[in-house]
Write an enzyme that holds these catalytic residues in place. Structure first.
Site, PDB file in Angstrom:
ATOM      1  N   HIS A 192       0.503  -1.616   0.359  1.00  0.00           N
ATOM      2  CA  HIS A 192      -0.277  -0.023   0.331  1.00  0.00           C
ATOM      3  C   HIS A 192       0.539   1.180  -0.064  1.00  0.00           C
ATOM      4  O   HIS A 192       0.694   2.549   0.462  1.00  0.00           O
ATOM      5  CB  HIS A 192      -0.881  -0.106   1.269  1.00  0.00           C
ATOM      6  CG  HIS A 192      -1.552  -1.143   1.548  1.00  0.00           C
ATOM      7  ND1 HIS A 192      -3.036  -1.431   1.088  1.00  0.00           N
ATOM      8  CD2 HIS A 192      -1.624  -1.921   2.189  1.00  0.00           C
ATOM      9  CE1 HIS A 192      -3.344  -2.805   0.908  1.00  0.00           C
ATOM     10  NE2 HIS A 192      -2.200  -3.190   1.865  1.00  0.00           N
ATOM     11  N   SER A 222      14.503  22.065 -14.997  1.00  0.00           N
ATOM     12  CA  SER A 222      13.345  22.446 -15.303  1.00  0.00           C
ATOM     13  C   SER A 222      14.006  24.018 -16.370  1.00  0.00           C
ATOM     14  O   SER A 222      14.826  24.327 -15.884  1.00  0.00           O
ATOM     15  CB  SER A 222      13.162  23.227 -14.464  1.00  0.00           C
ATOM     16  OG  SER A 222      11.905  24.180 -14.118  1.00  0.00           O
ATOM     17  N   LYS A 257      15.914  21.981 -10.278  1.00  0.00           N
ATOM     18  CA  LYS A 257      15.563  20.843 -10.994  1.00  0.00           C
ATOM     19  C   LYS A 257      16.095  19.843 -11.233  1.00  0.00           C
ATOM     20  O   LYS A 257      16.617  20.536 -11.697  1.00  0.00           O
ATOM     21  CB  LYS A 257      13.739  21.026 -11.378  1.00  0.00           C
ATOM     22  CG  LYS A 257      12.655  21.628 -10.500  1.00  0.00           C
ATOM     23  CD  LYS A 257      11.963  21.046  -9.646  1.00  0.00           C
ATOM     24  CE  LYS A 257      11.420  19.712 -10.098  1.00  0.00           C
ATOM     25  NZ  LYS A 257       9.948  19.830 -10.717  1.00  0.00           N
ATOM     26  N   GLU A 292       9.677   8.878 -17.415  1.00  0.00           N
ATOM     27  CA  GLU A 292       8.377   9.420 -16.810  1.00  0.00           C
ATOM     28  C   GLU A 292       7.935   8.738 -18.472  1.00  0.00           C
ATOM     29  O   GLU A 292       6.556   8.545 -18.866  1.00  0.00           O
ATOM     30  CB  GLU A 292       8.869  10.812 -16.630  1.00  0.00           C
ATOM     31  CG  GLU A 292       8.701  11.821 -14.979  1.00  0.00           C
ATOM     32  CD  GLU A 292       9.033  12.542 -15.308  1.00  0.00           C
ATOM     33  OE1 GLU A 292       7.633  13.540 -15.594  1.00  0.00           O
ATOM     34  OE2 GLU A 292       9.695  13.235 -14.545  1.00  0.00           O
TER      35      GLU A 292
END
Ligand code: ARG
Length: 468
Positions: free
Chosen positions: A165, A286, A292, A299
């Site tokens: 979980h 970024s 970043k 992704e």
């Protein structure tokens, strides 16, 4: 010029009964050359095998067969060098190559299409293409498994939190986690191998749908093309695409595994986790937030699974309501398969790169592995083993001890023996020996469990298997 004006003269390869050429829009919707040119190697190989068989069977003269073989070699060289001109008005790869053959060798070229049809031709070419794609993907998956097994061997004893979980559940080792993916990718290879085995039958000689009256030798062409045998039913041979569906299904499942690993890489590389760092090679910055470092490759692997699922769904839909045998709908079988194979190949390569690139923060993983009462199950198991409590009772006692520790804001091991005995008087000091991270890991020696000795052995076994 409007879309309904003729685009070109009548196609000389089937236009005997036609007075006018196709409308422009007809030519555009009908042509597949923009994508099926990728089948050129397979098409030439199948034509070579067909011509050799026709000659052996006495259907074609040896001289014509030799001219065809030589002409096909020359066309292969033209395509290889980029000088071949692919023409939309010739529809597809089969007619582009055949038309060029006739241009080069004349009359003999016009005999090649004896006892075959584009229907068995395309089914043959496509099976050969999917077979090659499977072989390439198999090697890539093997390489990915090797990358994972190498890192698993390196981190066989390094703790990390195991989750259920997405809550910290029990300590495991980082190596164990990586080997879980090795098992998944091994099954993906198995599925591809099964698909390869079933697809490896030759449609050539089924002709348009019913077979042919020429005395062809289908065993001979099947063998020349590396197929195990000819397909037994001519209607099935030209009309089923289950081999492509099976490939896409196997690809979709492999993409799911890649996507789950990609998702974990995204999570692990995020500041709240900080389990791993990826180098500049596999991250991007970024344009607005200078601090970043984004795991874009992971992704994209996660997202590209969607294209592969779409390819499977799309082709299932194309095939599902087609009456036997061939219909032009089947021309729509190729783009999803080409795209899925290419996408899967890219995704495997990217994940392999990241697995080799990632740097784990072992101290951080270790700290969290022992956090959140992750050894509570070990305490419950000890109550069963040492005191003979039924597991449900042990679970309850442990729950109360966790509640106590939580109320004090300490770890389980920081409760005194007196405090423990208030919940269960028979508890002895021996209990502390099972509450450490190391003992929790070392004790899980059951087959397939996370004990470092198990993990080291499993990693070594995989590495030996993958090196052969
Ligand atoms: N380009 C076609 C395909 O991909 C080849 C077969 C065409 N056959 C036909 N009878 N029109 O399916």
């Amino acid at each position: 010029m409007s879309e309904t004006d003729p685009a070109a003269p009548v196609n000389p390869q089937w236009g005997g009964r036609f007075a006018e050429g196709p409308a422009r829009v007809m030519q555009r919707i009908n042509a597949s050359i923009s994508f099926d040119r990728r089948l050129w190697r397979q098409d030439i190989a199948a034509s070579r095998a067909h011509a050799a068989m026709l000659a052996k069977a006495g259907i074609l003269s040896e001289a014509d067969a030799a001219a065809i073989a030589q002409g096909l070699d020359e066309i292969a060289a033209e395509i290889e060098s980029g000088s071949f001109v692919f023409r939309e008005e010739l529809e597809d790869i089969h007619m582009n190559i055949e038309a060029r053959l006739v241009e080069r060798i004349g009359e003999a070229g016009r005999r090649l299409h004896t006892a075959r049809s584009r229907n068995d031709q395309v089914a043959t070419d496509f099976r050969l293409w999917v077979r090659d794609a499977i072989d390439g993907l198999d090697q890539q998956l093997k390489d990915l498994m090797r990358a994972l097994a190498e890192r698993a061997a390196q981190h066989a004893a390094d703790p990390m939190p195991g989750f259920t979980h997405l809550q910290i559940a029990q300590p495991i080792t980082f190596g164990h986690h990586l080997l879980a993916y090795v098992e998944m990718f091994a099954r993906d290879r198995g599925r591809l191998a099964d698909c390869r085995k079933r697809l490896n039958e030759c449609p050539l000689g089924a002709a348009a749908l019913a077979g042919t009256s020429f005395p062809i030798n289908r065993e001979m062409t099947a063998e020349a093309l590396g197929f195990a045998r000819p397909m037994a039913n001519s209607l099935d041979a030209v009309s089923d695409r289950d081999f492509a569906l099976e490939f896409l299904a196997a690809a979709a499942i492999a993409a799911t595994h890649l996507s789950r690993l990609a998702e974990e890489i995204v999570l692990w590389a995020s500041p709240p986790f900080q389990f791993i760092a990826l180098s500049d090679a596999f991250t991007t910055g970024s344009s607005i937030m200078p601090q970043k470092r984004n795991p874009d490759a992971a992704e994209l692997v996660r997202a590209k699974s969607g294209r592969i699922f779409g390819a499977l769904m799309g082709l299932l839909t194309v095939v599902k309501a087609l009456p036997l045998a061939y219909a032009k709908d089947l021309q729509e079988d190729k783009e999803p398969v080409f795209d899925a194979a290419e996408t899967l190949s890219l995704a495997i390569a990217a994940i392999s790169g990241m697995v080799r690139d990632l740097r784990p923060d072992l101290a951080r993983m270790r700290a969290l592995a022992g956090a959140a009462y992750a050894t509570a199950t070990d305490l419950a198991d000890w109550l069963v083993r040492a005191l003979g409590l039924p597991f449900r009772t042990a679970h309850h006692v442990t729950g109360r001890l966790v509640a106590r520790a939580e109320a004090k804001g300490v770890e389980l091991a920081a409760l005194s023996l007196a405090e423990m005995q208030e919940e269960e008087p028979r508890i002895t000091a021996e209990v502390y020996s099972v509450l450490s991270l190391e003992s929790a890991l070392a004790s899980r020696t059951s087959y397939g469990g996370t004990a470092p000795e198990n993990v080291a052995r499993a990693a070594a076994r995989w590495l030996a298997e993958l090196s052969s």
